[in-house]
Every structure is written in C-alpha cells, then in structure tokens.
Motif scaffolding. Structure first.
Motif, PDB file in Angstrom:
ATOM      1  N   THR A 421       0.823  -1.211   0.000  1.00  0.00           N
ATOM      2  CA  THR A 421       0.000   0.000   0.000  1.00  0.00           C
ATOM      3  C   THR A 421       0.856   1.258   0.000  1.00  0.00           C
ATOM      4  OG1 THR A 421      -0.159  -0.173   2.410  1.00  0.00           O
ATOM      5  CG2 THR A 421      -1.996  -1.053   1.113  1.00  0.00           C
ATOM      6  N   ILE A 422       2.132   1.129   0.358  1.00  0.00           N
ATOM      7  CA  ILE A 422       3.056   2.263   0.295  1.00  0.00           C
ATOM      8  C   ILE A 422       4.290   1.846  -0.492  1.00  0.00           C
ATOM      9  CG2 ILE A 422       4.479   3.881   1.606  1.00  0.00           C
ATOM     10  CD1 ILE A 422       2.572   3.620   3.930  1.00  0.00           C
ATOM     11  N   ASP A 423       4.650   2.643  -1.474  1.00  0.00           N
ATOM     12  CA  ASP A 423       5.877   2.427  -2.263  1.00  0.00           C
ATOM     13  C   ASP A 423       6.673   3.717  -2.230  1.00  0.00           C
ATOM     14  OD1 ASP A 423       7.695   1.122  -4.009  1.00  0.00           O
ATOM     15  OD2 ASP A 423       6.834   2.223  -5.687  1.00  0.00           O
ATOM     16  N   VAL A 424       7.962   3.620  -1.885  1.00  0.00           N
ATOM     17  CA  VAL A 424       8.749   4.832  -1.647  1.00  0.00           C
ATOM     18  C   VAL A 424      10.062   4.805  -2.423  1.00  0.00           C
ATOM     19  CG1 VAL A 424       7.788   5.156   0.656  1.00  0.00           C
ATOM     20  CG2 VAL A 424       9.881   3.830   0.373  1.00  0.00           C
ATOM     21  N   THR A 425      10.620   5.999  -2.633  1.00  0.00           N
ATOM     22  CA  THR A 425      11.961   6.135  -3.197  1.00  0.00           C
ATOM     23  C   THR A 425      12.706   7.224  -2.442  1.00  0.00           C
ATOM     24  OG1 THR A 425      11.350   7.812  -4.839  1.00  0.00           O
ATOM     25  CG2 THR A 425      11.134   5.499  -5.507  1.00  0.00           C
ATOM     26  N   LEU A 426      14.027   7.092  -2.445  1.00  0.00           N
ATOM     27  CA  LEU A 426      14.954   8.117  -1.966  1.00  0.00           C
ATOM     28  C   LEU A 426      16.063   8.252  -3.002  1.00  0.00           C
ATOM     29  CD1 LEU A 426      15.485   7.581   1.872  1.00  0.00           C
ATOM     30  CD2 LEU A 426      14.924   9.724   0.740  1.00  0.00           C
ATOM     31  N   PRO A 427      16.820   9.350  -2.974  1.00  0.00           N
ATOM     32  CA  PRO A 427      17.931   9.470  -3.928  1.00  0.00           C
ATOM     33  C   PRO A 427      18.856   8.267  -3.829  1.00  0.00           C
ATOM     34  CG  PRO A 427      17.587  11.539  -2.790  1.00  0.00           C
ATOM     35  CD  PRO A 427      16.701  10.533  -2.121  1.00  0.00           C
ATOM     36  N   SER A 428      19.228   7.728  -4.984  1.00  0.00           N
ATOM     37  CA  SER A 428      20.132   6.579  -5.023  1.00  0.00           C
ATOM     38  C   SER A 428      21.356   6.951  -5.835  1.00  0.00           C
ATOM     39  CB  SER A 428      19.414   5.374  -5.636  1.00  0.00           C
ATOM     40  OG  SER A 428      19.139   5.635  -6.996  1.00  0.00           O
ATOM     41  N   ASP A 429      22.108   5.952  -6.263  1.00  0.00           N
ATOM     42  CA  ASP A 429      23.330   6.239  -6.995  1.00  0.00           C
ATOM     43  C   ASP A 429      23.089   6.314  -8.496  1.00  0.00           C
ATOM     44  OD1 ASP A 429      24.729   2.858  -6.826  1.00  0.00           O
ATOM     45  OD2 ASP A 429      22.727   3.607  -7.285  1.00  0.00           O
ATOM     46  N   ASP A 430      21.836   6.491  -8.908  1.00  0.00           N
ATOM     47  CA  ASP A 430      21.541   6.521 -10.331  1.00  0.00           C
ATOM     48  C   ASP A 430      22.230   7.682 -11.040  1.00  0.00           C
ATOM     49  OD1 ASP A 430      20.015   4.318  -9.949  1.00  0.00           O
ATOM     50  OD2 ASP A 430      18.119   5.433  -9.786  1.00  0.00           O
ATOM     51  N   SER A 431      22.273   8.850 -10.379  1.00  0.00           N
ATOM     52  CA  SER A 431      22.805  10.036 -11.053  1.00  0.00           C
ATOM     53  C   SER A 431      24.315  10.101 -11.024  1.00  0.00           C
ATOM     54  CB  SER A 431      22.245  11.295 -10.384  1.00  0.00           C
ATOM     55  OG  SER A 431      22.757  11.405  -9.068  1.00  0.00           O
ATOM     56  N   GLY A 432      24.936   9.371 -10.098  1.00  0.00           N
ATOM     57  CA  GLY A 432      26.382   9.405  -9.998  1.00  0.00           C
ATOM     58  C   GLY A 432      26.921  10.595  -9.239  1.00  0.00           C
ATOM     59  N   ASP A 433      26.067  11.516  -8.797  1.00  0.00           N
ATOM     60  CA  ASP A 433      26.534  12.679  -8.054  1.00  0.00           C
ATOM     61  C   ASP A 433      26.874  12.301  -6.621  1.00  0.00           C
ATOM     62  OD1 ASP A 433      26.098  14.217 -10.271  1.00  0.00           O
ATOM     63  OD2 ASP A 433      24.046  14.764  -9.660  1.00  0.00           O
ATOM     64  N   ASP A 434      27.727  13.114  -6.002  1.00  0.00           N
ATOM     65  CA  ASP A 434      28.023  12.942  -4.586  1.00  0.00           C
ATOM     66  C   ASP A 434      26.921  13.579  -3.751  1.00  0.00           C
ATOM     67  OD1 ASP A 434      30.302  11.684  -5.287  1.00  0.00           O
ATOM     68  OD2 ASP A 434      31.645  13.349  -4.823  1.00  0.00           O
ATOM     69  N   LEU A 435      26.791  13.110  -2.532  1.00  0.00           N
ATOM     70  CA  LEU A 435      25.796  13.658  -1.621  1.00  0.00           C
ATOM     71  C   LEU A 435      26.404  13.723  -0.238  1.00  0.00           C
ATOM     72  CD1 LEU A 435      22.787  14.487  -1.189  1.00  0.00           C
ATOM     73  CD2 LEU A 435      22.377  12.119  -0.532  1.00  0.00           C
TER      74      LEU A 435
END
Length: 923
Positions: A421-435
């Motif tokens: 009932t809940i599906d979530v995302t957070l920034p991952s390593d897809d973009s290759g940028d540092d965080l």
C-alpha cells in the motif's frame, strides 16, 4: 545542533535480500526483539503468520524466567535453545499471553523435564510468513538434521518436518520420529491423541486475565446419594496408581470438607454416568495405600478416564476434577485445537506433569512415526468457539490437497498486498553525483559520502519502513471466525457465559498507546480492516455494556483513562465505516464521559465524579495518576465534543469542549525545574484549588503517583487539542518554542519518584535525546506542537532526527513498540503526516523522509507524495500544496487525502528560510 541523518548502523543492510523485489523482502522480523525485562528495544516477538490473524507463531527459546513476570520474556535472538514453536496471542510482555501452546518435533527418546526437552538450533529464516529452523540435537553424522518449516494462516498453520535419512546400521541410535503438542496446565487443559487418525486434539484455558468467569450452582449430589449407582460403577472400576494428572472443569459436586474420601466417592458417581468412562485411574498417595488422595483446604479428587487402548493406538485421556463447594467459579474460555498429520502415526500417547520450566505441569500429546518416515506434514487450526469450529477452519484454510509451499506462497502474497500500500523512493546512486550525509548522529561531525552510501541509506530506510508496516499490521488482531455456513461469528470474552455472537470482534489493542497512531494509519491505508476493527469494538461494547480499554482477549483494566473514546469519536467524525450506527457509537463514548464508574469496575473513568466536580482529578482524591488521567480525560472530552458536533448534539459538544479546556486549572506558569529553564508545567492540584507544595519536574510518577509512566517534564505539552492555547498560557509562542527546544536539548535527567526505577528511564537515557522520551507514548505528539507555537521548522528538524536515530537497525525501537503504535508513528511521520487530535478532520504536516511515496488509500485511489531532492540534509518544509492548492497552515484534510491526489513538498536545508516562508504565507 543535531545531525539530520542516520547513524552508521543504519547503513548496515545485511539482512535485506540481495535482490529485494517485494516489500516483504525488506521486513526484519527480529527488529525490536532484542529486549530484556529491564531494557526494551521494542519488547516484541518474531511473529510468523498473516496480517491481523487470530493466531501468531513464534519460537520459544528462553525458559530461564526468574519469576512469574519474567515468564513473558520467552524469546531473545541470542538464545541458543529451542523448546518449541508457540501458538501465541501475546500483545506485550506486560500483558502476557493467552490461549498459548507449543508444537515441536524430535527424534529418539522422549524427555519430559526441563532443560532436556530443548535442542540447540539454527534459525535459517525469519520471514513474516515463514519460519525455518534446524534442530541440532537431531542430526546424523553426515550433517543431515531435523528441520521444521512453518507458515501460518488466519486461524492455523502448516508445518513441514523433514527428518534425517534412516540409518539402519546405527543400531544404538533410537531413530523414532515424533511430533508433539503441549499445553501448560494439567488441571485445566486437555489433550486427546489418535494414531489411526493422526490427530492431536484438545484445548487450553491458558490466560492472564480478560476472560469471563461466573459462579454456577453445583448439581446437588452428595456423598450419601446414589448408592446403587456407586455399586454399578464399582463393578466396572479398576483401581490402580495414577501416572499423573489431567484435568478440566467438567463435573461439579458438593463436598464435605471433613470427608475427603466421601468427596472422591461422589466424584466417581458423577463421572460413572459418563459413557466415555471405560476404566478408572485414581490418584493414590505417593506412599501407596487405599485412601483417595483428596485433602487440604479445598478437598478435591482427580479422575482420569482412559478409553480402551490396544497398546499402540487410540489412547484417549481427558480429566475430570472439581469440588470447591456448592458454588463453583467456572472459566468460560477455551482455545480448541485440531492437529492432523500426513502420514498417519504408528503410535500415540500422552505424558503428564511435563515441565519445560515455563510450562511447569503440562500435558503433552504425541504421535510417533516409523524410522523410515522422512517427512511429516502437520496441519493445525484452532477456535475459541468449539472443537468443531477448529475442524471447520482446518478444512477451509488448510485442505489436505494444498501443499506447504502453496500455503506459504499464499501467505507471502497476503503480506505483499498489505505492505505494498506504500511504495517509496529516496535518492540513489543513479545520477552518480556525490551527496553530503551526516553519519555521526549526535556528535555533529559532517562526513562526505558517495551516492553508493546514499543508496544504502535508502535501502536501510525502506527496511525500517516495511518492518514498521509489518508491526502495524498485526494488532489489533481479529478473533472472528467463519462457521460452516460462511457466517462471521466470534467467541465473546465480554459475555459472562463466553457465548458466541455474530460479527467481528477485535483484541489486543492497548488504547492508551494505540489511539495516537494505529487507527489513523489504518484509516488511511487499510480502510477495510480499520472498519472491521471499529465494528469489533462496537460488538465488545454491546456484549460488555462499556467500550474496552485494554482488551486481551477481554477487558484487562490496564492503564489510565478511556482512550478508546478517542478512537470511536474519530470513527464517528470520519464516517467511513459501513454499517456503523453513529448514534450507538456516540452512546458508547458518552457513557464513559458522563456515567460514573461502578464500584470496583475495570470499565469507565476512575474518579469521574471528582473530575466533574472540580474539573480535574484532585491529588488528595480517590483516583490515581491524577495529572496524567485528567489530561487524558480532557483530550477524550475534546474528541467526543467533535463527534457530538458532527451528530448535531450541540449541548453535549459545548459542555465537553468546556471540560476539555480545564487543562488551564492544572497548568502552573511559574513552575520550574529548579534555578534554570523556562517555567511552565502541569502540576497536581488539591480539592481546595491549591497546588501541592512539593514539586519535582524530573520525578517519575511524580511525588505521589500523579503521572503515568513518566515525569512532569514528559507531560509538559500534553494538550494536543489546544497547542495555540498552551502557547498563550506560556506567555507567547516564542516562550513555548523555547520550552520545546529546551525539552529536546536538556540533559536526560530522571529522579526516582513514586514510580521507582523502570525500563523507561533507562531507555530515555540510552536511546533518546533530552527529556523527549520517545521510548514511551506520552511525548509522541510533542514534535508536532512546535507549529502551534509558531516555530514549525524547529519541529521538522527534530522530526527528521527522531525518524533517523530512534528507528534503525542499531536501536530497533527506542522502547516498547506497543501493538503497532510506535511503528505507526514512524510510517505516518515518514510520509510527513500526523493526526494531532482524534476527531479532527486534519492531519498535520511534518517532515517527510521520502523523495516520493505512492500510497494506496482504498477504492483504487492513490495519494502521491512528492519531495524532489529530499535527503537527510533537507528536513525543512519550504512549501507544501495539495493538488496545487497551497497548505499554508501546514495541515491537510483527511477527507481530501482519502480521495487521492498529489501532496507536493519543496524541501530545504535552511531552517530560517523555511520559517520565513511559513510566516509569510500564514499571513
């Protein structure tokens, strides 16, 4: 300044499967189980089963209980001995279990006493739907061991038991295969076994309260009656020494205290009339002799009827005991079980007075199989209504043509339906940028990290989310059953006779905790189940005459106030439960608000007459927990006033709202914690209107039991229904903001007040921050009070901090999880939502964790929550809108959320910027 991110432990995602695809794959069943009686990281058990199921299952690994209270701590992940898999209904160790029994399997001789009944073990897998374990005491020399796989259904379970291959050359090794079931009390429980049918059946009356008991008159027989019947009985009677006890309250008869032998004679006469009696076994004194063993303060006799036995099959043992005078207190509670095996057994038997230290005097029924048998499938179902209903549940949920694997996949599918009932995302390593992510928690060290670590952080947060959703989908459980005609019915723990009634029934929800978040989350993401539970509580009201406050399975009378009123008032305002009679529901909560509690009752509000007279519970009155209970009464009154207004009961609404405003009578603007700090606390007040002279803000329980499970500091902001009014009482929002911030940053000090030392003080120091005792429920609203004081950005900072640091793999939970409440707090807060006042039409806006969240809100409607670029460094809400309309007051209507739509956040790492935007838009 706190870190706005996760401790390094959060990045440990080792228990997440390498290819986590389904939400269920993220669930850590062991999260929160590493608890002791003096320190809780959840005080939960590794439950296996289905969402909201009547029965749950868990390994029983800890039998070293030092006292009666400690017997509720029967699992710890560091334990190394397995005593069996327990059918359990335990919502909390402080409430303990009911209807519980053990199932296990073994090879070789049968051990009857602790500790030899155990085996060391290796748990191969803990999943919400399946438990896999290897028993090390039952292995061959080639590494093949006895393994048990268990998966649960709503009313039962199926076990696949695999034995090592038979070694015909190992002549010294007894390779008999055995499956057994044990109940805990041979004076109240019963077991039958039948090898031909491959069945173990019976019941347990195990409970720790909350079950109906009533006095019933004895049938009137006496020792002098029915001499002819006695002679007839004597003619078929074989007297020999008993091998043990078995018992159940079946026959009741009068007793002459001075003639125990006469009492035993009457017992024989009563039982002789039962056609099941084939032969008699009478317990004689251990030293021998011919005198019946019936003596003591409560003369009794123990009788055991044994069906004809061919020595290998069909053994039937059931006990008959009674004789406590002309009136007998009868417990109207049985948990019936029906177990079947494939293949059938070659032998069956019963052992009595078995002890594994927790089950001190148990009855064990067993089925034995030839050494050549390599696999046994066990199907078991249970009922609180009757043995026949257990068989009905078995046929419906676990038919013989359905394999273990099929049932397990059905259970896995059900969990994924609930969790997805809940599906979530957070920034991952897809973009290759540092965080930049701060990994140091309280120390304030800022560490540069790569996207790979951000991805690990995201995975770990998902693990916490779905583990919390799993916990939030267990309680309140449904005790409803489905009869042979497909009708929903239930055993009633509220009816004096324990009768069966139509419809739903719920259990195991401590409303003092659960009213804050459990039902708010359920209404949002599981509206159908939420409706069932509300209807279940209304059935409890109909059968008891009052709403229950701590049902397990019936009223336990634990905790202060009647917080169930908040839940039902909220349901009235939501008006989303099909078939709910709103006027009847209002009658139920109004009874708590206006009807003085009967003497000695566990129902209603303690001290309501004083509360109505003074506007609060007086410190020198008859009630306990006066400050805490008064504030809870006031919150409930406010929630009920909202329900009254909904139904057009304006007089009630006005009166209740006025009562709810009486918190001002207990608030002392001058009270301080000593020579420092912002003044302003809730204090005990006497009947004459003066405050108690002595006061210590750090004294847990107060100086004379005025506060529940906390100190005055934790109740400092306990007016969720009037944060703006509280800010005014402080002398302005800026003062209250300073007081709130002080609560977060002051030393975690506690004094041993009237409550003494409990695990909650320890957890506040070990796991939490400042005086913010998130390990217990009285502060769970506090971080949402910042907005009412005019400083929401400060609250958003601490909301994100609490999410990241008080819910993770290292801590588990920061204290008792309490029937889904603490988990529901995390789930709601991670979405950026929280209902501050039950009955309010609004959910408050907090600080969402996720970059995106897709929430199914029922009826194929979807709520999209978007916070682009959200990260641990951006806890502050710069702006928020719903379907394009700005939410300048930082709150949103539940009715709008329920229709689906888009909740759009703009997040920032600049607290001042967020505060400026809030003030500008608020106008």
């Amino acid at each position: 300044m706190p870190a706005f991110s996760v401790r390094p432990a959060l990045l440990l995602a080792a228990l997440i499967p390498a290819a986590a695809v389904d939400p269920e794959d993220y669930v850590d069943v062991l999260m929160g189980t590493r608890s002791r009686i003096d320190l809780s990281d959840g005080n939960v058990l590794p439950f296996i089963g289905r969402p909201w199921a009547m029965n749950l299952w868990a390994p029983q690994t800890n039998n070293y209980a030092p006292n009666a209270a400690g017997k509720a701590w029967w699992f710890h992940p560091d334990d190394r001995e397995l005593y069996g898999i327990r059918c359990t209904h335990q919502p909390s160790p402080w409430i303990n279990d009911y209807g519980n029994f053990l199932i296990n399997s073994e090879i070789g001789p049968m051990w009857e006493q602790y500790p030899d009944k155990a085996s060391s073990f290796h748990s191969v897998s803990y999943r919400p739907y399946q438990y896999d374990v290897q028993l090390d005491a039952h292995c061959d020399g080639l590494g093949n061991c006895l393994t048990i796989n268990l998966t649960g259904t709503e009313h039962g379970a199926i076990l696949k038991i695999t034995f090592p291959p038979y070694d015909k050359d190992a002549t010294g090794w007894d390779q008999t295969r055995r499956v057994w079931l044990m109940v805990g009390d041979n004076s109240t429980d019963a077991i039958d076994v039948n090898a031909d049918a491959g069945t173990i059946t019976g019941w347990t009356q195990a409970n720790n309260g909350g079950v109906p008991k009533s006095h019933e008159p004895a049938p009137g027989a006496s020792a002098a009656d029915d001499d002819a019947d006695d002679d007839q009985c004597e003619s078929t009677m074989t007297v020999k020494k008993s091998v043990g006890y078995s018992g159940n309250d079946v026959y009741r008869f009068q007793v002459n205290d001075t003639d125990p032998d006469g009492a035993a004679k009457v017992c024989l006469q009563q039982c002789c009339a039962d056609e099941r009696c084939k032969a008699w076994t009478i317990d004689l004194p251990s030293g021998g002799g011919d005198r019946f063993n019936c003596s003591g303060a409560f003369p009794c006799c123990w009788i055991k009827s044994v069906a004809e036995d061919n020595g290998a099959r069909g053994s039937h043992v059931s006990g008959y005991k009674k004789g406590f005078g002309p009136q007998t207190l009868v417990t109207h509670f049985h948990h019936y079980f029906h177990l079947e095996t494939t293949p059938k057994a070659s032998k069956a038997g019963i052992k009595q007075k078995v002890s594994d230290h927790l089950f001190d005097s148990g009855i064990l029924g067993y089925l034995e199989f030839a050494p050549e048998v390599s696999e046994v499938t066990v199907r078991i179902a249970t009922s609180f209504i009757s043995p026949d209903m257990a068989k009905v549940a078995l046929a419906r949920e676990l038919p013989a043509n359905k394999s273990f694997e099929q049932v397990a996949m059905d259970s896995k599918k059900r969990w994924n339906e609930v969790l997805s009932t809940i599906d979530v995302t957070l920034p991952s390593d897809d973009s290759g940028d540092d965080l930049e992510i701060d990994l140091s928690a309280k120390e304030g060290v800022h560490v540069s990290t790569k996207r790979s670590q951000a991805s690990e952080y995201a995975e770990a947060r998902k693990k916490t989310l779905y583990s919390s959703m799993y916990r939030a989908s267990l309680f309140p459980r449904s005790l409803a059953e489905i009869d042979g005609d497909g009708h929903v019915v239930h055993y009633s723990a509220y009816d004096e006779q324990g009768r069966t009634f139509p419809g739903e029934i719920a259990a195991d929800s401590g409303f003092w905790d659960a009213y804050r978040t459990v039902y708010q989350l359920g209404a949002l993401i599981h509206p159908e189940q939420y409706a069932k539970m509300i209807q279940g509580w209304m059935n409890a009201y109909r059968e008891q005459g009052w709403l229950p406050g701590w049902p397990s399975p019936g009223e336990r009378g634990a905790m202060a106030a009647t917080m169930q009123d908040c839940v039902v008032a909220d349901a009235i305002v939501r008006d989303m439960v099909p078939g709910l009679d709103l006027n009847e529901a209002y009658k139920a909560i109004a009874k708590d608000a206006f009807t003085v509690q009967p003497p000695g009752a566990k129902k209603g509000r303690e001290g309501l007459d004083e509360y109505l007279k003074y506007g609060y519970l007086a410190a020198d009155g008859k009630a306990s927990d006066q400050v805490a209970a008064s504030l809870n009464f006031m919150l409930c009154d406010y929630s009920i006033s909202l329900a009254a207004a909904k139904l057009g009961r304006d007089d009630d609404a006005k009166a209740l709202a006025q009562r709810a405003a009486n918190w001002r009578k207990l608030f002392d603007r001058t009270a301080t914690g000593g020579s420092h700090g912002v003044p302003g606390f809730f204090r005990p007040k006497l009947m004459n209107g003066t405050f108690e002279s002595s006061f210590d803000v750090y004294a847990w329980g107060g100086l004379n039991h005025e506060y529940t499970e906390a100190a005055p500091y934790q109740y400092r902001f306990y007016v969720p229904h009037d944060p703006e009014g509280l800010a005014e009482a402080y002398g302005g929002g800026d003062v209250m903001c300073k007081a709130l911030e002080e609560m977060m940053t002051t030393a975690p000090t506690y004094h041993l007040g009237s409550w003494g030392l409990h695990h909650e003080q320890v957890e506040m120091v070990e796991f939490c921050f400042g005086q913010y005792e998130h390990n217990n429920q009285p502060v769970h609203h506090v971080l949402y009070m910042f907005k009412g004081a005019g400083c929401p950005a400060q609250g958003q900072k601490w909301l994100r901090y609490a999410q990241d640091n008080l819910y993770n793999e290292r801590v588990g939970y920061s204290g008792d999880e309490d029937n889904g409440e603490m988990s529901s707090w995390f789930v709601l807060s991670s979405l950026g939502l929280y209902q501050l006042v039950p009955g309010s039409e609004f959910y408050e806006i907090g600080s969402p964790t996720w970059e995106t969240a897709t929430v199914k809100v029922g009826d194929d409607k979807v709520l999209k929550i978007n916070a682009p670029g959200n990260s641990p460094d951006t806890p502050y809400v710069k702006s928020v809108s719903f379907n394009g309309t700005p939410l300048n007051a930082l709150r949103v209507k539940f009715s709008d959320l329920r229709q689906g739509g888009e909740l759009q956040f703009e997040m920032t790492g600049d607290a001042d910027e967020a505060q400026r935007f809030y003030e500008a838009r608020r106008g």
